[in-house]
Design an enzyme around this catalytic site. Sequence first.
Site, PDB file in Angstrom:
ATOM      1  CB  CYS A  44       2.441-135.563 -17.648  1.00 51.06           C
ATOM      2  SG  CYS A  44       2.555-137.241 -17.041  1.00 51.06           S
ATOM      3  CB  CYS A  89       0.025-137.015 -15.201  1.00 40.58           C
ATOM      4  SG  CYS A  89       1.804-137.255 -15.154  1.00 40.58           S
ATOM      5  CG  ASP A  90      -2.633-134.273 -16.314  1.00 42.09           C
ATOM      6  OD1 ASP A  90      -2.872-134.695 -15.168  1.00 42.09           O
ATOM      7  OD2 ASP A  90      -1.815-133.369 -16.553  1.00 42.09           O
TER       8      ASP A  90
HETATM    9  C1  LIG Z   1       1.773-130.334 -14.639  1.00 41.96           C
HETATM   10  C2  LIG Z   1       2.298-131.687 -14.185  1.00 41.96           C
HETATM   11  C3  LIG Z   1       1.420-132.643 -13.738  1.00 41.96           C
HETATM   12  C4  LIG Z   1       1.884-133.872 -13.311  1.00 41.96           C
HETATM   13  N1  LIG Z   1       0.988-134.796 -12.849  1.00 41.96           N
HETATM   14  C5  LIG Z   1       1.427-135.982 -12.389  1.00 41.96           C
HETATM   15  C6  LIG Z   1       0.505-136.949 -11.887  1.00 41.96           C
HETATM   16  O1  LIG Z   1      -0.713-136.743 -11.899  1.00 41.96           O
HETATM   17  N2  LIG Z   1       1.020-138.120 -11.419  1.00 41.96           N
HETATM   18  C7  LIG Z   1       2.358-138.390 -11.427  1.00 41.96           C
HETATM   19  O2  LIG Z   1       2.765-139.457 -10.963  1.00 41.96           O
HETATM   20  N3  LIG Z   1       3.252-137.500 -11.915  1.00 41.96           N
HETATM   21  C8  LIG Z   1       2.814-136.311 -12.399  1.00 41.96           C
HETATM   22  N4  LIG Z   1       3.707-135.411 -12.915  1.00 41.96           N
HETATM   23  C9  LIG Z   1       5.124-135.781 -12.967  1.00 41.96           C
HETATM   24  C10 LIG Z   1       5.739-135.605 -11.562  1.00 41.96           C
HETATM   25  O3  LIG Z   1       5.397-134.328 -11.085  1.00 41.96           O
HETATM   26  C11 LIG Z   1       7.246-135.780 -11.610  1.00 41.96           C
HETATM   27  O4  LIG Z   1       7.565-137.028 -12.193  1.00 41.96           O
HETATM   28  C12 LIG Z   1       7.846-135.716 -10.206  1.00 41.96           C
HETATM   29  O5  LIG Z   1       7.482-134.521  -9.563  1.00 41.96           O
HETATM   30  C13 LIG Z   1       9.358-135.829 -10.245  1.00 41.96           C
HETATM   31  O6  LIG Z   1       9.827-135.732  -8.937  1.00 41.96           O
HETATM   32  P1  LIG Z   1      11.314-135.262  -8.608  1.00 41.96           P
HETATM   33  O7  LIG Z   1      11.403-135.224  -7.130  1.00 41.96           O
HETATM   34  O8  LIG Z   1      12.286-136.098  -9.342  1.00 41.96           O
HETATM   35  O9  LIG Z   1      11.461-133.815  -9.244  1.00 41.96           O
HETATM   36  P2  LIG Z   1      10.603-132.467  -9.125  1.00 41.96           P
HETATM   37  O10 LIG Z   1       9.216-132.722  -8.697  1.00 41.96           O
HETATM   38  O11 LIG Z   1      10.846-131.768 -10.406  1.00 41.96           O
HETATM   39  O12 LIG Z   1      11.319-131.687  -7.944  1.00 41.96           O
HETATM   40  C14 LIG Z   1      12.613-131.194  -8.072  1.00 41.96           C
HETATM   41  C15 LIG Z   1      12.811-130.110  -7.069  1.00 41.96           C
HETATM   42  O13 LIG Z   1      14.182-129.722  -7.027  1.00 41.96           O
HETATM   43  C16 LIG Z   1      14.236-128.326  -6.950  1.00 41.96           C
HETATM   44  N5  LIG Z   1      15.519-127.831  -7.419  1.00 41.96           N
HETATM   45  C17 LIG Z   1      16.038-127.904  -8.673  1.00 41.96           C
HETATM   46  N6  LIG Z   1      17.225-127.299  -8.708  1.00 41.96           N
HETATM   47  C18 LIG Z   1      17.467-126.838  -7.454  1.00 41.96           C
HETATM   48  C19 LIG Z   1      18.524-126.087  -6.853  1.00 41.96           C
HETATM   49  N7  LIG Z   1      19.592-125.700  -7.556  1.00 41.96           N
HETATM   50  N8  LIG Z   1      18.419-125.760  -5.540  1.00 41.96           N
HETATM   51  C20 LIG Z   1      17.354-126.148  -4.814  1.00 41.96           C
HETATM   52  N9  LIG Z   1      16.330-126.863  -5.319  1.00 41.96           N
HETATM   53  C21 LIG Z   1      16.385-127.180  -6.632  1.00 41.96           C
HETATM   54  C22 LIG Z   1      13.097-127.877  -7.839  1.00 41.96           C
HETATM   55  O14 LIG Z   1      12.780-126.536  -7.596  1.00 41.96           O
HETATM   56  C23 LIG Z   1      12.018-128.834  -7.375  1.00 41.96           C
HETATM   57  O15 LIG Z   1      11.415-128.355  -6.224  1.00 41.96           O
HETATM   58  C24 LIG Z   1       3.266-134.165 -13.352  1.00 41.96           C
HETATM   59  C25 LIG Z   1       4.163-133.199 -13.814  1.00 41.96           C
HETATM   60  C26 LIG Z   1       3.691-131.973 -14.230  1.00 41.96           C
HETATM   61  C27 LIG Z   1       4.658-130.932 -14.715  1.00 41.96           C
END
Ligand SMILES: Cc1cc2nc3c(=O)[nH]c(=O)nc-3n(C[C@H](O)[C@H](O)[C@H](O)COP(=O)(O)OP(=O)(O)OC[C@H]3O[C@@H](n4cnc5c(N)ncnc54)[C@H](O)[C@@H]3O)c2cc1C
Length: 321
Positions: free
Chosen positions: A133, A136-137
């Site tokens: 990302c 992000c970084d």
């Molecule tokens: C390495 C990295 C660094 C990042 N740094 C930043 C940053 O500095 N700032 C920023 O704003 N964003 C950052 N991001 C992006 C940010 O992490 C995502 O946009 C955000 O986490 C999305 O949130 P979400 O809740 O939609 O999904 P996610 O964070 O992906 O969470 C989804 C959750 O659902 C769970 N899940 C999926 N399927 C199932 C199932 N069948 N049963 C139970 N649970 C399930 C997953 O295991 C996970 O825990 C980064 C991403 C990455 C990969």
Amino acid sequence: MRDVIIIGSGPAGYTAAIYAARAELAPLVIASSVEAGGELMKTTEVENFPGFPEGVMGPDLMVKMQEQAEKFGAEVVLDDVVAVELDGPVKRVVLGSGDTHEARSVIVATGSAYRHLGLTDEERLSGHGVSWCATCDGFFFRQKNIAVVGGGDSAMEEATFLTRFADKVTVIHRKDTLRASKIMQERAFANEKIEFAWNKEVVAIGGTDAVTGVTLRDTVDGSESELALDGLFIAIGNDPRVHLFHELELTSQGTIKVDGRSSKTSLPGVFAAGDVIDPTYRQAVTAAASGTVAALDAEHFLASLEDELHASVDAVLEPAN
Ligand SMILES: Cc1cc2nc3c(=O)[nH]c(=O)nc-3n(C[C@H](O)[C@H](O)[C@H](O)COP(=O)(O)OP(=O)(O)OC[C@H]3O[C@@H](n4cnc5c(N)ncnc54)[C@H](O)[C@@H]3O)c2cc1C
């Protein structure tokens, strides 16, 4: 039966849980057995989440979100959802343990998975020079020498964006032509900080505590070479986690389709939030905001069910004239 079950425990899921719990809906959060906390568990410092001027470690932020949801009455279960039945007034969610939970509404917040290269040191160096990302970084790579892997629009966008910070950005691509749209290619070709490593694939990432370089293999003649780097951005695609939700309509980009700015999916009582509906922004704060929308939509949906119930009871009890 529950009022609401939330699938996923990233910023979208936990924010939905905070709002639903404060609305006294006692949400059940199915958080995943091994990946609870979502994508931010894989990173180190998060500097762009509002409220933390000194930055916050990704895992610490997620633990705080979980605590905040639990404080208001959310129940968090560390298990995976393995099957769902979302059609009809009673939604069923089956867990890996075999337990089945029922609810009047479900919020899907399962996020989206960045595609990985599949290399041994990729996970270990995530947050230590390996990133998925640029938004992000990128800021961490001022005056550094970095590379972007990929040949599509997002790789060109990330490479161009990263030139704001880095001294040099090498685009590593397996072929000798790009998949990206013409305009994105032209922008990248015109940028003097961007170089291209054509017909190359990354076969190893080097570095003990942080990335120091990569080993490249030539896809034409098989020869190997070393490229010294401070950071590696992987931009080879993204897969919304939708495989369980075949009952729901998807967009052409593979995200769950929602109605306008709402979280309403193609099925009544089923809402979706966060990266699983977002092909564009994919940030913690946008996911959290989207979780808020889903909790409020679920709350309104449940209130409308109550209204319908009262109206039908009134109709039965109303004395005939
Ligand atoms: C390495 C990295 C660094 C990042 N740094 C930043 C940053 O500095 N700032 C920023 O704003 N964003 C950052 N991001 C992006 C940010 O992490 C995502 O946009 C955000 O986490 C999305 O949130 P979400 O809740 O939609 O999904 P996610 O964070 O992906 O969470 C989804 C959750 O659902 C769970 N899940 C999926 N399927 C199932 C199932 N069948 N049963 C139970 N649970 C399930 C997953 O295991 C996970 O825990 C980064 C991403 C990455 C990969």
